[in-house]
Design a protein around this motif. Structure first.
Motif, short mmCIF file in Angstrom:
data_model
loop_
_atom_site.label_atom_id
_atom_site.label_comp_id
_atom_site.label_asym_id
_atom_site.label_seq_id
_atom_site.Cartn_x
_atom_site.Cartn_y
_atom_site.Cartn_z
N GLU A 45 0.73 -1.14 0.03
CA GLU A 45 0.02 -0.14 -0.09
C GLU A 45 0.66 1.11 -0.12
O GLU A 45 0.39 2.21 -0.51
N ALA A 46 1.92 1.19 0.88
CA ALA A 46 3.00 2.39 0.59
C ALA A 46 3.35 2.61 -0.62
O ALA A 46 3.61 3.84 -1.09
N LEU A 47 3.88 1.32 -1.49
CA LEU A 47 4.41 1.52 -2.69
C LEU A 47 3.24 2.29 -3.35
O LEU A 47 3.65 3.01 -4.16
N GLN A 48 1.95 1.78 -3.53
CA GLN A 48 0.90 2.42 -4.31
C GLN A 48 0.79 3.88 -4.15
O GLN A 48 0.78 4.71 -5.17
N GLN A 49 1.00 4.35 -2.74
CA GLN A 49 0.87 5.57 -2.49
C GLN A 49 1.91 6.55 -3.01
O GLN A 49 1.87 7.48 -3.46
N ALA A 50 2.84 5.92 -2.71
CA ALA A 50 4.46 6.69 -3.08
C ALA A 50 4.37 6.87 -4.85
O ALA A 50 4.67 7.75 -5.38
N LYS A 51 3.83 5.76 -5.22
CA LYS A 51 3.87 5.85 -6.74
C LYS A 51 2.76 6.85 -7.33
O LYS A 51 3.18 7.60 -8.02
N ALA A 52 1.74 6.93 -6.67
CA ALA A 52 0.85 7.88 -7.08
C ALA A 52 1.24 9.26 -6.90
O ALA A 52 0.89 10.26 -7.57
N ALA A 53 1.84 9.35 -5.66
CA ALA A 53 2.27 10.90 -5.46
C ALA A 53 3.31 11.13 -6.18
O ALA A 53 3.31 12.42 -6.81
N ILE A 54 4.18 10.49 -6.67
CA ILE A 54 5.21 10.66 -7.83
C ILE A 54 4.84 11.20 -9.04
O ILE A 54 5.01 12.14 -9.72
N GLU A 55 3.81 10.01 -9.34
CA GLU A 55 3.02 10.50 -10.82
C GLU A 55 2.61 11.89 -10.91
O GLU A 55 2.51 12.50 -11.91
N ARG A 56 1.92 12.46 -9.68
CA ARG A 56 1.35 13.86 -9.84
C ARG A 56 2.35 14.65 -9.81
O ARG A 56 2.36 15.68 -10.40
N ILE A 57 3.53 14.58 -9.18
CA ILE A 57 4.39 15.69 -9.38
C ILE A 57 5.73 15.38 -10.34
O ILE A 57 6.46 16.22 -10.33
N TRP A 58 5.71 14.16 -10.94
CA TRP A 58 6.98 14.08 -11.72
C TRP A 58 6.87 14.91 -13.09
O TRP A 58 5.78 15.09 -13.92
N PRO A 59 7.76 15.69 -13.50
CA PRO A 59 7.92 16.42 -14.37
C PRO A 59 7.36 15.82 -15.95
O PRO A 59 8.19 14.76 -16.19
N GLN A 60 6.55 16.32 -16.63
CA GLN A 60 6.33 15.86 -17.70
C GLN A 60 7.12 16.42 -19.02
O GLN A 60 7.73 17.38 -18.77
N PRO A 61 7.55 15.54 -19.93
CA PRO A 61 8.76 15.97 -20.90
C PRO A 61 7.88 17.50 -21.54
O PRO A 61 6.89 17.37 -21.98
N GLY A 62 8.88 18.33 -21.48
CA GLY A 62 8.65 19.54 -22.31
C GLY A 62 7.55 20.57 -21.39
O GLY A 62 7.05 21.33 -22.12
#
Lengths: 325, 263
Positions: free
Chosen positions: A305-322
């Motif tokens: 569950e921690a993996l899922q939460q961390a992954k979701a949080a990073i997906e929200r803030i990870w820089p999108q190309p360009g």
């Protein structure tokens, strides 16, 4: 008056390392994972490129989960006596890779034989299509007997094997070279030793682009700041052109969470800290997110569950190309 | 440390002979040896060779460009030779050099900006080399002002505070370091600093030792680059070690090998 350009421009970048091999590449993985390639410090999308998001692995342990903290064990208890079921479940939970920890080979944990360990590797490879990380026991003599059998058993699968240390790297380096695997170079919170170990590995023929470095790990509240600054300093050197420091970073954090009082203390002991299940989960997720912000590309966790939460949080803030550049 | 190899210079007999007999291989071997030894760029100077300076310079540049993409440091005081050379350079180019007099700067700086070259400017004007720190700082300020006026970035400007031989000018080594220190303090962003290092030990008995120690001292004072003998292994090692001690390079036990292989 024009706005001054304050963007940092670095001469170096982080190496891209791919783990796993599909059928066309000589393996049997259904997916591969590529990490690295950043051209700047983390999360600064206005000045750097981030071709690959961080990857998340879940730990599968050959010694089971009996000694894991209850809040994590409860997630895996149904599968913890069978590495095949456990590995298949990791895929269900959303992990990008499986990390097989060979703890059962440890002299204090059953001294599982090299052949049995190699069989474990084969069974996990059969049970999941995810790329595989294999982690030794940290006992040099044991690792030097067990890991070569395991690299052989996984030949062609382009796994990530660890760990190589400054006082014990030759056997694993030779095995990874022979069976075409990537290697984890481990130097405990010591950036100078880390650089030296990369030289030693290169001198025995390991390509710098086949190395992932492990600065070891401390959980949030338990020495994380030391590792954080180690990763950050190494990354600045890498970006400034130090080829020996341009290896991506792996952090094996799941096992560290149980050491932190705040993550394991029952609610009746410290009522002001709130519900234990939520705390344990958040502690692991928050630790992972902090390490991504330090520059870590590959995170190994225990709590799904921690993996899922961390992954979701990073997906929200990870820089999108360009996005900004 | 940005190392500019000094050996392709007509003052050396082997280079002069190679230029005059158009022996490209000799120049190219010298270029490659310096790069292998740790040079980041190559100084090219025709020196007292026979024939037209501009023809010799263009021939030298072409010979070097055939074997490397490393930056070339075009070393001539003559504007017409400089202009022809920088226009013929395909490799990244450093103009070496202009003096600090405004009339000279008004010719050389715009050429650097127009051609995208970096520029070395000496703290020398029609009155000669300053004897003290203040004279160098005054000229350095003139150079920085002119560079900003013409739009040359500070990262593309090298100031050379001109070192004289220690056996004839014993106060000069300290004055040069003082000037680097002060110029770094008064300009933000600061320009880069370079020295024609070998001059410090000209005609001295312990040439290699003097150059080596002085280089380490200057790196401590803020020197960024040197035109120097990259083939002097101990000199290169002193430069690398000084940078490790200033944490400009990450230490590890084999830091010399790490530096050489990381380039």
């Amino acid at each position: 008056m024009p706005v001054p350009d304050v963007k940092e421009r670095y001469s170096g970048s982080v190496n891209q390392v791919t783990i796993g091999a599909t059928a066309e590449q000589g393996g049997s993985r259904t997916s591969t994972v590529t990490i690295g390639g950043e051209t700047g410090l983390p999360m600064l999308s206005f000045e750097a490129d981030y071709p690959h998001p961080p990857a998340f692995a879940l730990e599968v342990n050959t010694a089971g989960a009996d000694d894991w903290h209850g809040e994590v064990r409860k997630h895996v208890s149904d599968v913890a006596d069978d590495v095949e079921k456990w590995a298949a479940q990791c895929e269900e939970w959303g992990a990008d890779l499986v990390m097989l920890d060979l703890t059962a080979a440890h002299p204090d944990r059953g001294s599982r034989s090299p052949q049995e360990c190699a069989d474990d590797v084969k069974r996990v490879l059969g049970a999941t299509g995810l790329p595989l990380i294999v982690w030794g026991t940290d006992v040099n003599d044991v690792d030097n007997n067990v890991l070569p059998k395991c690299t052989q058993a996984a030949a062609g699968e382009n796994c990530l094997f660890g760990t190589a240390k400054d006082d014990n790297y030759r056997t694993l380096a030779a095995s990874c070279l022979a069976d075409s695997h990537k290697i984890i170079a481990e130097a405990p919170s010591d950036i100078n030793l880390s650089k030296q170990l990369h030289i030693l590995l290169r001198d025995v023929g390991v390509g710098l682009k086949d190395i992932v470095m492990h600065p070891t790990c401390g959980a949030l509240g338990f020495g994380m700041v030391y590792i954080y600054t180690t990763i950050e300093r190494g990354r600045v050197a890498a970006l400034s052109g130090d080829a020996l420091m341009q290896t991506p970073v792996v952090v094996n954090l799941g096992k560290e969470i149980g050491r932190v009082k705040e993550a394991v203390s029952p609610a009746d002991e410290n009522p002001q800290w709130g519900d234990l299940a939520a705390r344990a989960l958040l502690w692991e997720a928050a630790t992972a997110i902090c390490y991504v912000q330090a520059g870590t590309e590959l995170l190994i966790m225990r709590n799904p569950e921690a993996l899922q939460q961390a992954k979701a949080a990073i997906e929200r803030i990870w820089p999108q190309p360009g996005a900004d550049s | 440390m940005f190392v500019i190899g000094e050996r392709i210079n007509g003052m050396f007999t082997e280079v002069r002979k190679a230029v005059e007999s158009r022996d490209k291989g000799a120049i190219q071997r010298l270029a490659q040896r310096q790069l292998a030894a740790g040079a980041d760029a190559l100084d090219v100077n025709v020196g007292p060779t026979r024939g037209k300076a501009v023809d010799n310079m263009l021939w030298l540049i072409e010979a070097v460009q055939e074997v490397t993409h490393a930056p070339i440091c075009v070393d001539t005081p003559k504007f017409d030779v400089m202009e022809a050379a920088v226009r013929a350079c395909r490799n990244p180019t450093i103009m070496n050099s202009t003096k600090a007099s405004p009339a000279e700067l008004d010719r050389f700086v715009p050429l650097a900006v127009e051609t995208g070259c970096r520029l070395i400017a000496l703290t020398i004007d029609e009155t000669g080399v300053p004897r003290d720190v203040d004279g160098r700082v005054t000229m350095g300020a003139t150079i920085v002002t002119k560079a900003m006026e013409h739009g040359l970035a500070m990262t593309d400007l090298f100031i050379d505070p001109v070192i004289l031989p220690v056996n004839v000018a014993p106060k000069q080594p300290a004055a040069v370091m003082g000037a680097i220190n002060q110029l770094k303090l008064i300009s933000d962003p600061a320009p880069m600093f370079v020295l024609g290092l070998s001059n410090v030990s000209q005609n001295c008995k312990e040439r290699s030792l003097l150059s080596r120690i002085y280089l380490a001292m200057c790196i401590g004072a803020g020197l960024n680059a040197a035109i120097m003998d990259a083939l002097d292994e101990e000199l290169m090692q002193a430069a690398i070690t000084a940078e490790v001690l200033l944490e400009k390079q990450l230490y590890c036990d084999d830091y010399i090998a790490a530096y050489m292989s990381s380039r």
